[in-house]
Design an enzyme around this catalytic site. Sequence first.
Site, mmCIF file in Angstrom:
data_model
loop_
_atom_site.group_PDB
_atom_site.id
_atom_site.type_symbol
_atom_site.label_atom_id
_atom_site.label_comp_id
_atom_site.label_asym_id
_atom_site.label_seq_id
_atom_site.Cartn_x
_atom_site.Cartn_y
_atom_site.Cartn_z
ATOM 1 C CG HIS A 19 -0.413 0.296 2.521
ATOM 2 N ND1 HIS A 19 -1.183 0.571 3.626
ATOM 3 C CD2 HIS A 19 0.872 0.336 2.967
ATOM 4 C CE1 HIS A 19 -0.418 0.768 4.675
ATOM 5 N NE2 HIS A 19 0.826 0.627 4.313
ATOM 6 C CB CYS A 50 2.761 4.365 5.805
ATOM 7 S SG CYS A 50 2.907 2.773 6.651
ATOM 8 C CG HIS A 85 5.295 0.436 2.615
ATOM 9 N ND1 HIS A 85 4.683 1.624 2.293
ATOM 10 C CD2 HIS A 85 4.691 -0.010 3.736
ATOM 11 C CE1 HIS A 85 3.755 1.883 3.209
ATOM 12 N NE2 HIS A 85 3.731 0.904 4.094
ATOM 13 C CG HIS A 112 2.390 -3.374 6.191
ATOM 14 N ND1 HIS A 112 3.267 -2.999 7.190
ATOM 15 C CD2 HIS A 112 2.017 -2.225 5.583
ATOM 16 C CE1 HIS A 112 3.401 -1.687 7.186
ATOM 17 N NE2 HIS A 112 2.656 -1.186 6.214
ATOM 18 C CG ASP A 127 -1.997 -13.471 -0.278
ATOM 19 O OD1 ASP A 127 -1.194 -12.821 0.429
ATOM 20 O OD2 ASP A 127 -1.806 -14.649 -0.630
ATOM 21 C CG HIS A 128 1.294 -12.532 -3.047
ATOM 22 N ND1 HIS A 128 0.860 -13.266 -1.976
ATOM 23 C CD2 HIS A 128 2.617 -12.800 -3.165
ATOM 24 C CE1 HIS A 128 1.866 -13.957 -1.483
ATOM 25 N NE2 HIS A 128 2.946 -13.689 -2.178
ATOM 26 C CD GLU A 131 0.010 -1.084 8.686
ATOM 27 O OE1 GLU A 131 -0.813 -0.647 7.869
ATOM 28 O OE2 GLU A 131 0.719 -0.352 9.407
HETATM 29 NI NI NI Z 1 2.389 0.797 5.695
#
Ligand code: NI
Length: 137
Positions: A16, A35, A41, A43, A81-82, A126
């Site tokens: 995100h 972020c 990046h 998580h 996911d991914h 997260e």
């Molecule tokens: Ni983040």
Amino acid sequence: MPDVTVTRRLMFNAAHRVHNPALSDAENLRLFGKCNNVNWHGHNYTLDVSVRGPIDERTGYVMDLGALKALVTARVIDQADHRNFNVDVPFMQGIIPTSENIIVAIWRELEPVVRPGRLVRLVLWETPNNYVEYSGE
Ligand code: NI
């Protein structure tokens, strides 16, 4: 029969960028720090899904946790996911992908379809140190 809360944990990873296009780049950086990184990046998220209801006399279950896993996988994990929350995930379109906003969006995906029992709580981690929880209020 007594009401019991059962919980299934699922994990996924996603990218995100936390960015509010209504604010300046400098303000975004100040508010969101790492972020706000332009090129995303990732998580490793952990999602705990809790369902509450009476124990079924025939099965001894509130809800089969395998069925709950399948439901959450289809509605949430397979979407996220991914993937990148900002651009890939249908239920996050136009929403700033903070954990707070993600957990409310996941609630809206799951609450209408979780049966038997009712969705009573989501917890979204997260990082190992940061989590949010939501109970639909
Ligand atoms: Ni983040």
